[in-house]
Scaffold this motif. Sequence first.
Motif, PDB file in Angstrom:
ATOM      1  N   ARG A  17     -75.175-128.362  11.377  1.00  0.00           N
ATOM      2  CA  ARG A  17     -75.100-129.527  10.493  1.00  0.00           C
ATOM      3  C   ARG A  17     -74.094-130.550  11.016  1.00  0.00           C
ATOM      4  NH1 ARG A  17     -75.828-125.515   6.250  1.00  0.00           N
ATOM      5  NH2 ARG A  17     -73.597-125.442   5.796  1.00  0.00           N
ATOM      6  N   ARG A  18     -73.114-130.114  11.802  1.00  0.00           N
ATOM      7  CA  ARG A  18     -72.173-131.073  12.377  1.00  0.00           C
ATOM      8  C   ARG A  18     -72.901-132.091  13.265  1.00  0.00           C
ATOM      9  NH1 ARG A  18     -68.393-126.646  13.735  1.00  0.00           N
ATOM     10  NH2 ARG A  18     -66.666-126.653  12.258  1.00  0.00           N
ATOM     11  N   SER A  19     -73.831-131.594  14.066  1.00  0.00           N
ATOM     12  CA  SER A  19     -74.547-132.499  14.976  1.00  0.00           C
ATOM     13  C   SER A  19     -75.417-133.469  14.199  1.00  0.00           C
ATOM     14  CB  SER A  19     -75.392-131.684  15.963  1.00  0.00           C
ATOM     15  OG  SER A  19     -76.372-130.917  15.277  1.00  0.00           O
ATOM     16  N   TRP A  20     -76.018-133.011  13.084  1.00  0.00           N
ATOM     17  CA  TRP A  20     -76.845-133.917  12.290  1.00  0.00           C
ATOM     18  C   TRP A  20     -76.000-134.990  11.625  1.00  0.00           C
ATOM     19  CZ3 TRP A  20     -79.461-129.041   9.981  1.00  0.00           C
ATOM     20  CH2 TRP A  20     -80.382-128.533  10.910  1.00  0.00           C
ATOM     21  N   VAL A  21     -74.801-134.609  11.152  1.00  0.00           N
ATOM     22  CA  VAL A  21     -73.903-135.595  10.549  1.00  0.00           C
ATOM     23  C   VAL A  21     -73.457-136.613  11.600  1.00  0.00           C
ATOM     24  CG1 VAL A  21     -71.653-135.923   9.487  1.00  0.00           C
ATOM     25  CG2 VAL A  21     -73.137-134.082   8.693  1.00  0.00           C
ATOM     26  N   VAL A  72     -86.063-144.548   9.985  1.00  0.00           N
ATOM     27  CA  VAL A  72     -86.926-143.362   9.941  1.00  0.00           C
ATOM     28  C   VAL A  72     -86.167-142.143  10.436  1.00  0.00           C
ATOM     29  CG1 VAL A  72     -89.001-142.295  10.889  1.00  0.00           C
ATOM     30  CG2 VAL A  72     -89.065-144.686  10.162  1.00  0.00           C
ATOM     31  N   GLU A  73     -85.483-142.291  11.571  1.00  0.00           N
ATOM     32  CA  GLU A  73     -84.709-141.166  12.115  1.00  0.00           C
ATOM     33  C   GLU A  73     -83.592-140.758  11.155  1.00  0.00           C
ATOM     34  OE1 GLU A  73     -85.278-139.348  14.788  1.00  0.00           O
ATOM     35  OE2 GLU A  73     -87.125-140.497  15.026  1.00  0.00           O
ATOM     36  N   GLU A  74     -83.023-141.739  10.479  1.00  0.00           N
ATOM     37  CA  GLU A  74     -81.970-141.440   9.510  1.00  0.00           C
ATOM     38  C   GLU A  74     -82.510-140.576   8.376  1.00  0.00           C
ATOM     39  OE1 GLU A  74     -79.718-143.890   5.995  1.00  0.00           O
ATOM     40  OE2 GLU A  74     -79.989-144.914   7.918  1.00  0.00           O
ATOM     41  N   ARG A  75     -83.700-140.915   7.909  1.00  0.00           N
ATOM     42  CA  ARG A  75     -84.286-140.134   6.801  1.00  0.00           C
ATOM     43  C   ARG A  75     -84.613-138.719   7.257  1.00  0.00           C
ATOM     44  NH1 ARG A  75     -84.151-137.859   3.312  1.00  0.00           N
ATOM     45  NH2 ARG A  75     -85.407-137.683   1.442  1.00  0.00           N
ATOM     46  N   ILE A  76     -85.108-138.566   8.472  1.00  0.00           N
ATOM     47  CA  ILE A  76     -85.431-137.234   8.991  1.00  0.00           C
ATOM     48  C   ILE A  76     -84.169-136.393   9.117  1.00  0.00           C
ATOM     49  CG2 ILE A  76     -86.299-135.972  10.997  1.00  0.00           C
ATOM     50  CD1 ILE A  76     -88.224-138.314  11.479  1.00  0.00           C
ATOM     51  N   ALA A  77     -83.116-136.974   9.685  1.00  0.00           N
ATOM     52  CA  ALA A  77     -81.856-136.236   9.840  1.00  0.00           C
ATOM     53  C   ALA A  77     -81.261-135.873   8.484  1.00  0.00           C
ATOM     54  CB  ALA A  77     -80.868-137.067  10.657  1.00  0.00           C
ATOM     55  N   GLY A  82     -80.017-131.785   4.283  1.00  0.00           N
ATOM     56  CA  GLY A  82     -80.114-131.289   2.910  1.00  0.00           C
ATOM     57  C   GLY A  82     -80.851-129.973   2.812  1.00  0.00           C
ATOM     58  N   GLN A  83     -81.976-129.851   3.512  1.00  0.00           N
ATOM     59  CA  GLN A  83     -82.767-128.622   3.435  1.00  0.00           C
ATOM     60  C   GLN A  83     -82.020-127.437   4.047  1.00  0.00           C
ATOM     61  OE1 GLN A  83     -85.382-128.071   1.779  1.00  0.00           O
ATOM     62  NE2 GLN A  83     -86.135-130.115   1.310  1.00  0.00           N
ATOM     63  N   TRP A 123     -77.873-134.615  -3.359  1.00  0.00           N
ATOM     64  CA  TRP A 123     -76.549-135.119  -3.000  1.00  0.00           C
ATOM     65  C   TRP A 123     -76.333-135.070  -1.491  1.00  0.00           C
ATOM     66  CZ3 TRP A 123     -72.608-137.954  -2.912  1.00  0.00           C
ATOM     67  CH2 TRP A 123     -71.421-137.589  -2.305  1.00  0.00           C
ATOM     68  N   VAL A 124     -76.733-133.967  -0.860  1.00  0.00           N
ATOM     69  CA  VAL A 124     -76.498-133.828   0.574  1.00  0.00           C
ATOM     70  C   VAL A 124     -77.406-134.750   1.382  1.00  0.00           C
ATOM     71  CG1 VAL A 124     -76.547-132.227   2.533  1.00  0.00           C
ATOM     72  CG2 VAL A 124     -75.675-131.456   0.328  1.00  0.00           C
ATOM     73  N   SER A 125     -78.712-134.757   1.047  1.00  0.00           N
ATOM     74  CA  SER A 125     -79.652-135.524   1.866  1.00  0.00           C
ATOM     75  C   SER A 125     -79.699-137.004   1.494  1.00  0.00           C
ATOM     76  CB  SER A 125     -81.058-134.924   1.766  1.00  0.00           C
ATOM     77  OG  SER A 125     -81.560-135.042   0.449  1.00  0.00           O
ATOM     78  N   GLN A 126     -79.460-137.336   0.218  1.00  0.00           N
ATOM     79  CA  GLN A 126     -79.552-138.726  -0.207  1.00  0.00           C
ATOM     80  C   GLN A 126     -78.216-139.278  -0.703  1.00  0.00           C
ATOM     81  OE1 GLN A 126     -83.189-139.734  -2.405  1.00  0.00           O
ATOM     82  NE2 GLN A 126     -83.814-137.597  -2.194  1.00  0.00           N
ATOM     83  N   GLY A 127     -77.161-138.465  -0.549  1.00  0.00           N
ATOM     84  CA  GLY A 127     -75.825-138.918  -0.911  1.00  0.00           C
ATOM     85  C   GLY A 127     -74.907-138.868   0.295  1.00  0.00           C
ATOM     86  N   VAL A 128     -74.656-137.663   0.795  1.00  0.00           N
ATOM     87  CA  VAL A 128     -73.786-137.510   1.965  1.00  0.00           C
ATOM     88  C   VAL A 128     -74.388-138.217   3.173  1.00  0.00           C
ATOM     89  CG1 VAL A 128     -72.814-135.852   3.595  1.00  0.00           C
ATOM     90  CG2 VAL A 128     -72.798-135.343   1.147  1.00  0.00           C
ATOM     91  N   ALA A 129     -75.675-137.974   3.417  1.00  0.00           N
ATOM     92  CA  ALA A 129     -76.313-138.562   4.603  1.00  0.00           C
ATOM     93  C   ALA A 129     -76.263-140.092   4.595  1.00  0.00           C
ATOM     94  CB  ALA A 129     -77.747-138.054   4.714  1.00  0.00           C
ATOM     95  N   PRO A 130     -76.670-140.772   3.493  1.00  0.00           N
ATOM     96  CA  PRO A 130     -76.561-142.235   3.487  1.00  0.00           C
ATOM     97  C   PRO A 130     -75.130-142.731   3.643  1.00  0.00           C
ATOM     98  CG  PRO A 130     -78.084-141.525   1.791  1.00  0.00           C
ATOM     99  CD  PRO A 130     -77.418-140.290   2.312  1.00  0.00           C
ATOM    100  N   LEU A 131     -74.171-141.981   3.130  1.00  0.00           N
ATOM    101  CA  LEU A 131     -72.776-142.386   3.316  1.00  0.00           C
ATOM    102  C   LEU A 131     -72.385-142.324   4.786  1.00  0.00           C
ATOM    103  CD1 LEU A 131     -70.852-140.733   0.334  1.00  0.00           C
ATOM    104  CD2 LEU A 131     -71.183-143.169   0.764  1.00  0.00           C
ATOM    105  N   MET A 132     -72.825-141.257   5.477  1.00  0.00           N
ATOM    106  CA  MET A 132     -72.469-141.090   6.885  1.00  0.00           C
ATOM    107  C   MET A 132     -73.030-142.220   7.742  1.00  0.00           C
ATOM    108  SD  MET A 132     -70.530-138.448   7.086  1.00  0.00           S
ATOM    109  CE  MET A 132     -69.891-139.054   5.515  1.00  0.00           C
TER     110      MET A 132
END
Length: 552
Positions: A17-21, A72-77, A82-83, A123-132
Amino acid sequence: MRSPEPGALPRVFVGARRSWVAGLVALGLGQGALGAVGAWALTQLRPGSAWPIVVAVVSIVATAVAVGGLRVEERIAAERLGQDYVRELRRELVESELTPGGRTHLGITVARTTNDLASVRNWVSQGVAPLMSGIPLIAGSAIGLTVLDPFLGLGFLLPLGVLAAAMVPWARTAYLKSRRLRQARGRMATRIADTVGASQGIIAAHGAGRELGHIDSASADVVDRAVDRSVTVGALRAGGTVAALLATLAVAAVGVVRGLDPAVTVAAMAMAGLASTPIVDLGRIVEYRQTYLAARAVLVPALADAARRRAEHERAGTVAASADLPDGADVPGRVHLVVPGLVPDSAPLQAGPGDRIRLTGADPEAPLRLMRRVTGLDLPPAGAVDELWVDGRNVRAVAPSDGRALVGLAARGAVFERGTLRRALRYRRPDLDDATADTVFATVGLDVGRFPEGARTVLRAGGEPLTVDERARLALARAIYGEPPLLLVADLDRDLDAEGRERLARVLAAYPGVVLFAGPDELARALGARDVRLAAEPVPVGPDGGVADDDG
């Protein structure tokens, strides 16, 4: 991968998950850089520019397409992040239900593994990820605007500051309303689970209308709380939209008031517009954060309780594994049991091959409690240690594969895991061959040939399509499969028909090992069994957490 501390939720920024972030941060920076390129291209759409207009237009179009690709790549990551996180958390929740001593209601378990995990994933996929990805984009846009003109950067950031101040009280309100909604959903889930579980009795008593009324009432409570929460959630989301619009308008206003070159103003508005997407998302991110916190308030105590039970189970196993072999317990097929609160150490339950013992007691549940302790379904009282020796081996000290070969349990009301009939039979001893399975099916009188798929018939919903009698026969078959030295049978006769009860008596009479059972007088007489009366007193525990000595 374990949680960082007992009961805490897993960390997000670990492992893959570090690499995805990091990728999300890079995607945000990339969008910011592309925004700067697009803004530069806009400044070239004026007379006297060194670059042809067609080049500027192509650059603008290419930049827009590239930004779309990065989104698109952002949404996939984000979805991967999140999953993967929820997969780990789901495993911990299910593991908590497979830890000895758990008694969570089915409806609550379903709610935790669906609604609560959905809140965590959001929260992780649509909260943390958009923040990153969004923070670098917003920061990059602010820096770019400041470079163009400091007042542009100030005008851009001012609405964001107002939004941040307004979201503090809104966030707290959203959290409280999310907690109330989650509690209502939990009550509704338990009500539905109880109703479905008791459906046959409800139908027989013509009580469907009354139960549906209760469901409607629980559902109405969920609806009311969801609508009430939507007011705050709507304000949060509207706040992000308003802030994004005001940020763009503020940049335009600063450009006009400051008399900046129109091309610069247009470029600045483009940069602010590119950052408007993560700004709009801020309201939704705060919403997801508060819903996540409401779910975490329930999940953390549940995981903490499971961690405590797991530690107690491991501690009891470690202590029991160091126990000395009692005198006479090394005889092949010998059983030696000391179960504090049920079988005192001053009078251990001892038996050898061929012994038939009926467990009795003032508490009718005592025999089943003993069997649950022997098989590890229940934990011993705090400070107490069970001594379980079978065939000269310490049940708590051997590997799981050896432990399940030593003890077999067949209890009334058996529920089976999803899988084929053959798998259900061989669950304890998957190492044995199919010929042994066919023999055991015949021994208990379970006619698998009546099913079109035979032994490959898939069991669902705890044992369907088997009847109650067939489930009891399958439970007995699983218990005797491989002929463990100790066989435990708990009121199995209640689920069997007349022929099944007669067969049960024959099977137990011919069984080569030790049989401990709870059952009627008729079965005890048929087996020539002796009665052993179990205690039902709680184990006295001293101030230090240890079991008090008999002599005080």
